[in-house]
Design a protein around this motif. Sequence first.
Motif, short mmCIF file in Angstrom:
data_model
loop_
_atom_site.label_atom_id
_atom_site.label_comp_id
_atom_site.label_asym_id
_atom_site.label_seq_id
_atom_site.Cartn_x
_atom_site.Cartn_y
_atom_site.Cartn_z
N PRO A 1 0.83 -1.21 0.00
CA PRO A 1 0.00 0.00 0.00
C PRO A 1 0.87 1.26 0.00
O PRO A 1 2.06 1.22 0.33
CB PRO A 1 -0.79 -0.11 1.31
N ASP A 2 0.20 2.35 -0.33
CA ASP A 2 0.87 3.65 -0.46
C ASP A 2 1.06 4.29 0.91
O ASP A 2 0.32 5.19 1.29
CB ASP A 2 0.01 4.54 -1.37
N LEU A 3 2.03 3.82 1.66
CA LEU A 3 2.20 4.27 3.04
C LEU A 3 3.30 5.32 3.22
O LEU A 3 3.42 5.92 4.29
CB LEU A 3 2.51 3.07 3.95
N ALA A 4 4.10 5.52 2.19
CA ALA A 4 5.20 6.48 2.34
C ALA A 4 4.67 7.91 2.28
O ALA A 4 3.74 8.21 1.54
CB ALA A 4 6.23 6.27 1.24
N ARG B 1 -8.61 -10.86 7.46
CA ARG B 1 -8.66 -9.53 6.87
C ARG B 1 -8.54 -8.47 7.96
O ARG B 1 -9.25 -8.54 8.97
CB ARG B 1 -9.99 -9.35 6.14
N GLY B 2 -7.61 -7.55 7.78
CA GLY B 2 -7.44 -6.47 8.75
C GLY B 2 -6.38 -6.76 9.81
O GLY B 2 -6.00 -5.87 10.55
N SER C 1 7.91 6.59 9.63
CA SER C 1 7.73 5.79 10.84
C SER C 1 7.64 4.31 10.52
O SER C 1 7.58 3.91 9.35
CB SER C 1 6.47 6.23 11.57
N VAL C 2 7.61 3.52 11.60
CA VAL C 2 7.38 2.08 11.44
C VAL C 2 5.88 1.86 11.44
O VAL C 2 5.16 2.38 12.28
CB VAL C 2 8.03 1.30 12.60
N MET C 3 5.41 1.10 10.47
CA MET C 3 3.96 0.91 10.33
C MET C 3 3.62 -0.55 10.11
O MET C 3 4.45 -1.33 9.65
CB MET C 3 3.44 1.72 9.14
N VAL D 1 1.36 -3.26 8.07
CA VAL D 1 0.55 -3.45 6.86
C VAL D 1 -0.48 -4.53 7.18
O VAL D 1 -0.12 -5.63 7.59
CB VAL D 1 1.42 -3.88 5.67
N GLU D 2 -1.75 -4.19 7.02
CA GLU D 2 -2.81 -5.14 7.35
C GLU D 2 -3.20 -5.95 6.11
O GLU D 2 -3.17 -5.44 4.99
CB GLU D 2 -4.04 -4.37 7.87
N SER D 3 -3.60 -7.18 6.36
CA SER D 3 -3.99 -8.05 5.26
C SER D 3 -5.30 -7.58 4.63
O SER D 3 -6.22 -7.17 5.34
CB SER D 3 -4.17 -9.49 5.78
N ILE D 4 -5.38 -7.67 3.30
CA ILE D 4 -6.60 -7.22 2.63
C ILE D 4 -7.64 -8.33 2.54
O ILE D 4 -8.75 -8.12 2.09
CB ILE D 4 -6.32 -6.70 1.20
N SER E 1 -15.43 -4.80 16.35
CA SER E 1 -15.72 -3.96 17.51
C SER E 1 -17.15 -3.45 17.53
O SER E 1 -17.71 -3.20 18.58
CB SER E 1 -14.77 -2.77 17.49
N LEU F 1 -8.79 14.01 31.28
CA LEU F 1 -7.44 14.07 30.72
C LEU F 1 -6.35 14.01 31.77
O LEU F 1 -5.20 14.25 31.49
CB LEU F 1 -7.30 15.37 29.92
#
Lengths: 132, 328
Positions: A8-11, A33-34, A45-47, A49-52, A93, A131
């Motif tokens: 995916p386009d995460l950059a 999925r997800g 950053s470190v991210m 990638v979730e499964s589609i 959820s 808070l």
Amino acid sequence: MKLKMKMPDLATTEGSDIMIQQWCVEVGNMIKRGQPLLEVETDKSVMTVESIASGMLDIAHVEPGDAVSVGDVIATLEVDQAHPVTAPLQPDSSTPKKKPPDQGNEIPVVRPKKKGSMFARNRMGSPGDELS
Amino acid sequence: MNGSNCESYPEHDSEFLLSLFRTMVLIREFEERVRFLFLEGSMPGTIHQCQGQEATAVGTCSALREDDWITSTFRGHGHGLAKGLTPQEMMNELYGSIDGCCRGKGGSMHMGNMEKGMVPGIAIVAGGIPLAAGMALAFKMKNTSQVVVCFFGDGGVAEGAFHEGVNMAAIWELPVIYVCENNLYGASTRVDKVMKNTRISDRAVAYGIRGETVDGNDVLAVNEATRRAAVECRAGQGPVLLELLTYRRTGHSRRDACNYQPEKEQEEWYARDPIVRFSSLLLEQEIAMEADLESIRDDVQQQIEAAVTYAQQAPQPTLDDLTTDVFA
């Protein structure tokens, strides 16, 4: 059927490489999925990638340390649904299977006693409650 | 001022309550579908999503008249669906189609439809605040009794436009409801790092207007607060500052890993999910059975799938469209 998943386009900066850090699932194992499929490092950053799709990770096309471009095939998934990508989302959820846990008295769940008085009063506490 | 100027609230029939549920589910499913379209690489660009904040949009817009207006932000998908934009016109817009609500020239960050009372989203933080004051001035001068709801986030409060816009609306007693969706983070910065008093509604005092902090994950509480504010505005006692406490279940944008939200905080807020809570209420009050809610969910999913199918092959702008609907 086999489904190829692309990076995916995460950059944040267009055209910059995405570095593969590690796989979250081993080849041959099932994933939903997800769920996290692999971790990558972008220019920012470190991210995760979730499964589609839900299915089995059949082929991992990239290894930790690889530099990958957006759109490169990263994984082949073995899925059994005819239309895995457009299948309805798994209820998660937002499925009202059970009551949410008790939330204390910060923001109480609305529980009117009878019909016809559905409106909740504003029950927020004093400043800083939320808070602190 | 206090909130004593309440109207008597009409009894809510089950149809109304279920419509609130449906719209919240529509927003959640729309956003989730878009999330996967992004992951699949089918949808270009980044997106700012509102999973977890459904009750702020739905509670607010369900308290408005059809001829009332809203201004929105870069996180505007929920506002649009709650104001009556269809998932089809919005999905078309996300795919840049001329069938989109802004003919493909707005995209995710400028979602809107002037025929449905929604100014295309203003992506500049707090940019809608002075604009809403201007709209409200027009309503007042024309004596129309319309109100405008102006959405912005906790990050917008620190902008100069907040002070200028709210102050002007206050001195002229304009019919605008300033709705701060306080989701605790301005991008990645937590509110308590950028303000000493984190109760944003307290700022109303400085402008001589009424402010109120509301549980923004309780759709009925939001609806009630907005109704009360709208009554005041229509009576010439505006503006009102509403602070809706909520939480986003996603990064600031799709490229944000959201690592700054502590796990414990996430768990606490996920337990207050607005859709789960409202579902529980509907079941408990016997407004609906679980099967009814599932059926709504299925229906919404089908509606969104149909919207995606169409949007993916919807007509794209041509070269001739380059110079239409633009000033320069």
